[in-house]
Design a protein around this motif. Structure first.
Motif, PDB file in Angstrom:
ATOM      1  N   ALA A  68       0.815  -1.209   0.000  1.00 24.07           N
ATOM      2  CA  ALA A  68       0.000   0.000   0.000  1.00 24.07           C
ATOM      3  C   ALA A  68       0.850   1.261   0.000  1.00 24.07           C
ATOM      4  N   VAL A  69       1.998   1.201  -0.685  1.00 15.41           N
ATOM      5  CA  VAL A  69       2.832   2.390  -0.860  1.00 15.41           C
ATOM      6  C   VAL A  69       2.475   3.037  -2.186  1.00 15.41           C
ATOM      7  N   LYS A  70       3.005   4.213  -2.445  1.00 12.63           N
ATOM      8  CA  LYS A  70       2.756   4.896  -3.714  1.00 12.63           C
ATOM      9  C   LYS A  70       3.374   4.096  -4.862  1.00 12.63           C
ATOM     10  N   PRO A  71       2.727   4.100  -6.039  1.00 12.26           N
ATOM     11  CA  PRO A  71       3.190   3.263  -7.155  1.00 12.26           C
ATOM     12  C   PRO A  71       4.661   3.436  -7.514  1.00 12.26           C
ATOM     13  N   GLN A  72       5.182   4.656  -7.368  1.00 12.26           N
ATOM     14  CA  GLN A  72       6.580   4.893  -7.759  1.00 12.26           C
ATOM     15  C   GLN A  72       7.573   4.169  -6.862  1.00 12.26           C
ATOM     16  N   PHE A  91       0.219 -11.964  -2.965  1.00 13.05           N
ATOM     17  CA  PHE A  91       0.672 -10.580  -3.014  1.00 13.05           C
ATOM     18  C   PHE A  91      -0.441  -9.727  -3.614  1.00 13.05           C
ATOM     19  N   VAL A  92      -0.854  -8.682  -2.886  1.00 16.52           N
ATOM     20  CA  VAL A  92      -1.964  -7.831  -3.320  1.00 16.52           C
ATOM     21  C   VAL A  92      -1.448  -6.436  -3.636  1.00 16.52           C
ATOM     22  N   SER A  93      -1.685  -5.991  -4.864  1.00 16.65           N
ATOM     23  CA  SER A  93      -1.295  -4.656  -5.309  1.00 16.65           C
ATOM     24  C   SER A  93      -2.518  -3.746  -5.357  1.00 16.65           C
ATOM     25  N   ILE A  94      -2.347  -2.483  -4.926  1.00 18.75           N
ATOM     26  CA  ILE A  94      -3.418  -1.502  -5.086  1.00 18.75           C
ATOM     27  C   ILE A  94      -2.985  -0.386  -6.041  1.00 18.75           C
ATOM     28  N   PHE A 107       9.674  -9.565  -9.491  1.00 19.72           N
ATOM     29  CA  PHE A 107       9.932 -10.668  -8.562  1.00 19.72           C
ATOM     30  C   PHE A 107      10.936 -11.676  -9.121  1.00 19.72           C
ATOM     31  N   GLY A 108      11.111 -11.686 -10.439  1.00 22.60           N
ATOM     32  CA  GLY A 108      11.969 -12.692 -11.058  1.00 22.60           C
ATOM     33  C   GLY A 108      11.345 -14.070 -11.034  1.00 22.60           C
ATOM     34  N   ARG A 109      10.067 -14.131 -10.808  1.00 27.46           N
ATOM     35  CA  ARG A 109       9.305 -15.374 -10.806  1.00 27.46           C
ATOM     36  C   ARG A 109       7.825 -15.011 -10.900  1.00 27.46           C
ATOM     37  N   LYS A 110       6.977 -16.012 -10.886  1.00 27.34           N
ATOM     38  CA  LYS A 110       5.545 -15.769 -10.975  1.00 27.34           C
ATOM     39  C   LYS A 110       4.889 -16.108  -9.627  1.00 27.34           C
ATOM     40  N   PRO A 111       4.737 -15.115  -8.748  1.00 23.40           N
ATOM     41  CA  PRO A 111       4.061 -15.372  -7.465  1.00 23.40           C
ATOM     42  C   PRO A 111       2.543 -15.304  -7.645  1.00 23.40           C
ATOM     43  N   LYS A 112       1.842 -15.635  -6.577  1.00 25.40           N
ATOM     44  CA  LYS A 112       0.392 -15.450  -6.564  1.00 25.40           C
ATOM     45  C   LYS A 112       0.108 -13.959  -6.424  1.00 25.40           C
ATOM     46  N   ILE A 113      -0.581 -13.396  -7.401  1.00 20.64           N
ATOM     47  CA  ILE A 113      -0.800 -11.954  -7.416  1.00 20.64           C
ATOM     48  C   ILE A 113      -2.285 -11.632  -7.552  1.00 20.64           C
ATOM     49  N   VAL A 114      -2.730 -10.682  -6.753  1.00 24.13           N
ATOM     50  CA  VAL A 114      -4.055 -10.084  -6.886  1.00 24.13           C
ATOM     51  C   VAL A 114      -3.869  -8.593  -7.121  1.00 24.13           C
ATOM     52  N   ARG A 115      -4.384  -8.109  -8.228  1.00 26.75           N
ATOM     53  CA  ARG A 115      -4.421  -6.670  -8.460  1.00 26.75           C
ATOM     54  C   ARG A 115      -5.783  -6.157  -8.015  1.00 26.75           C
TER      55      ARG A 115
END
Length: 264
Positions: A68-72, A91-94, A107-115
């Protein structure tokens, strides 16, 4: 299950507050990291969750990790935590504009990601969050993430190509609505209503109108027609709004927002 927040600004606090208020999780199930100790002191005092200055500590502990940090700052933080994050963590991105492929590269790999893309009405428990998951996220994990996100409003799954549309129709939309409320209040003030009262009238009109759309299931155009009596005051106001290009202005603004989201 441990939920981690890296970063806890206005949106993070809105999410965290809703999750705890609605007892989706208990304070002991949540850990938060932030850049400054005074921020963490405030968060701990308010929410009684575990806090730390160490992002890696949160990443090690979390089963679901919300960045939950700023995108940059996403690239910098991911570089810091990628080697210590649990391999099966979600891993959850907002962040707007950060696509699945971008995260795989970071990540250098494919983790479990939720956008996901929440919006600021989460602060009052009325957020609207668009959600998309990659194929590694199981159905039960998806349901758990949705349950967490619904702690501060509504959450609905969309495909990844629609996430930029979610930004324009929901994530950024409160700004358009606030602008509309402000304009309505300015007009009421120009016609003699006190400013505070004008904001109350305009805000309640918007709130009530939105509830009518959601709760009746009727088309907005049908509800608009119900207010527009022949030769009346409302149809005269609608005529002027159409003449001034309100509908086109909203569409063009949202298309610009959507395009900007793709470029972030």
């Amino acid at each position: 299950m441990k939920l981690g927040f890296i970063g806890c600004g206005n949106m993070g606090k809105a999410m965290l507050g809703g999750i705890l208020k609605n007892q989706i999780l208990e304070p002991g199930d949540v850990c938060v990291s932030a850049l400054h100790q005074n921020t963490l002191d405030e968060i701990h005092k308010t929410y009684q969750v575990d806090v730390t200055l160490d992002n890696r500590e949160v990443a090690k502990a979390a089963d679901i990790l919300i960045l939950a940090v700023k995108p940059q700052y996403y690239g910098e933080v991911i570089e810091e935590i990628r080697d210590v994050m649990k391999k099966d963590a979600v891993f959850v991105s907002i962040a707007p504009g950060k696509r699945m492929e971008w995260f795989y590269g970071q990540f250098g790999r494919k983790p479990k990601i939720v956008r996901c893309m929440p919006n600021t009405p989460a602060l009052v428990g009325e957020g609207m969050t668009g959600v998309c998951c990659n194929e590694l996220v199981s159905q039960s994990e998806k349901e758990e993430v949705l349950r967490i996100l619904q702690g501060f409003g509504h959450a609905e799954e969309v495909t990844e190509p629609l996430m930029d549309v979610v930004v324009s129709v929901s994530g950024s939309a409160p700004a358009y609505v606030f602008l509309f409320i402000e304009a309505m209040a300015d007009a009421a003030v120009a016609d003699g209503m006190p400013r505070a009262q004008a904001y109350r009238f305009a805000s309640q009109a918007v709130l009530g109108s939105a509830k009518m759309v959601l709760e009746t299931g009727r088309h907005p155009g049908e509800l608009k027609d119900m207010v527009c009596s022949p030769g009346g005051t409302t149809i005269e106001a609608v005529r002027v709004l159409e003449a001034k290009g309100m509908r086109s202005a909203v569409i063009e603004a949202m298309k610009a927002c959507c395009q900007k989201g793709k470029e972030v």
